[in-house]
Enzyme design. Structure first.
Site, PDB file in Angstrom:
ATOM      1  N   ARG A  43       5.308  10.983   1.686  1.00  7.65           N
ATOM      2  CA  ARG A  43       4.798  10.158   0.580  1.00  7.65           C
ATOM      3  C   ARG A  43       4.003  10.904  -0.478  1.00  7.65           C
ATOM      4  O   ARG A  43       3.568  10.298  -1.448  1.00  7.65           O
ATOM      5  CB  ARG A  43       3.944   8.977   1.079  1.00  7.65           C
ATOM      6  CG  ARG A  43       4.744   7.906   1.723  1.00  7.65           C
ATOM      7  CD  ARG A  43       4.099   6.553   1.626  1.00  7.65           C
ATOM      8  NE  ARG A  43       2.812   6.437   2.284  1.00  7.65           N
ATOM      9  CZ  ARG A  43       2.103   5.321   2.331  1.00  7.65           C
ATOM     10  NH1 ARG A  43       2.562   4.235   1.751  1.00  7.65           N
ATOM     11  NH2 ARG A  43       0.961   5.276   2.955  1.00  7.65           N
ATOM     12  N   ASP A  44       3.761  12.197  -0.313  1.00  6.92           N
ATOM     13  CA  ASP A  44       3.020  12.912  -1.358  1.00  6.92           C
ATOM     14  C   ASP A  44       3.494  14.359  -1.457  1.00  6.92           C
ATOM     15  O   ASP A  44       2.703  15.292  -1.447  1.00  6.92           O
ATOM     16  CB  ASP A  44       1.518  12.840  -1.093  1.00  6.92           C
ATOM     17  CG  ASP A  44       0.689  13.050  -2.357  1.00  6.92           C
ATOM     18  OD1 ASP A  44       1.254  12.930  -3.476  1.00  6.92           O
ATOM     19  OD2 ASP A  44      -0.513  13.343  -2.239  1.00  6.92           O
ATOM     20  N   VAL A  45       4.827  14.520  -1.553  1.00  5.02           N
ATOM     21  CA  VAL A  45       5.405  15.857  -1.699  1.00  5.02           C
ATOM     22  C   VAL A  45       5.139  16.331  -3.126  1.00  5.02           C
ATOM     23  O   VAL A  45       5.557  15.703  -4.093  1.00  5.02           O
ATOM     24  CB  VAL A  45       6.920  15.842  -1.412  1.00  5.02           C
ATOM     25  CG1 VAL A  45       7.528  17.221  -1.631  1.00  5.02           C
ATOM     26  CG2 VAL A  45       7.190  15.343   0.003  1.00  5.02           C
TER      27      VAL A  45
END
Length: 199
Positions: free
Chosen positions: A66-68
């Site tokens: 969810r936060d690449v």
């Protein structure tokens, strides 16, 4: 390497990463680091994609990061990429292809479909990886209010230039010099396939 759950806030333990984050190398004007060679950038992209594939398909329950983004991609002494910061990650049960959740992530990297529906899928990480790939190719940040309106969102501007066969206008000069035409075509095509919601 492990974790410590005996503290008030759980702690993840990583190996020492002397080469900092990918962000430090892409946006070297701010960090003072030399821009990495194209071969190194390709290997980092491969390592990152492999790690995401492992999270999505090779674990008991699919894990969506969810936060690449480049600040969450750490580089060890050999420039091997390590994905970090799993604070926003979510598990997807085996019998589901998505979970509905409050949208979390960083502006410029969030999958538009996830942003609009709240339905989180492994495709959300794939979209974010595509933005990182475009960042590697261009050396630009995913969103900039300082640029002209059509250029502010890197993903959509990149797609526009690719469709118009004008990628040379946005791809980093060093990448243009070091990458073969075949590599540039493959990398830009992959970035666009990762972000099919861009169009």
């Amino acid at each position: 390497m492990g974790c410590c759950l005996e503290t008030e806030v759980p702690v993840l333990v990583y190996e020492y990463v002397p080469n900092g984050t990918l962000y430090d190398h892409i946006h070297n004007k701010e960090s003072g680091r030399k821009r990495l060679a194209w071969d190194s950038l390709l290997r980092i992209a491969y390592d990152t994609a492999s790690a995401l594939a492992y999270l999505h398909t090779d674990t008991i329950m699919s894990t969506i990061h969810r936060d690449v983004k480049p600040t969450n991609i750490l580089l060890d002494e050999n420039l091997t990429a390590k994905i970090a910061d799993f604070g926003a990650s979510r598990l997807i049960p085996e019998d589901c292809d998505h979970v509905s959740t409050l949208v979390t992530g960083t502006l410029g990297y969030i999958d538009p479909e996830y942003f609009h529906t709240g339905q989180l899928r492994d495709k959300s990480d794939v979209y974010s990886f595509g933005v990182v790939l475009v960042e590697l190719l261009t050396g630009n940040k995913p969103f900039s209010m300082e640029k002209a309106e059509e250029e502010r969102k890197l993903a959509t501007y990149f797609i526009k230039l690719k469709k118009e066969n004008r990628l040379y206008e946005i791809v980093d000069h060093q990448v243009l010099v070091e990458a073969t035409d075949e590599q540039l075509k493959a990398a830009s095509g992959l970035a666009c396939r990762c972000g099919d919601a861009w169009t």
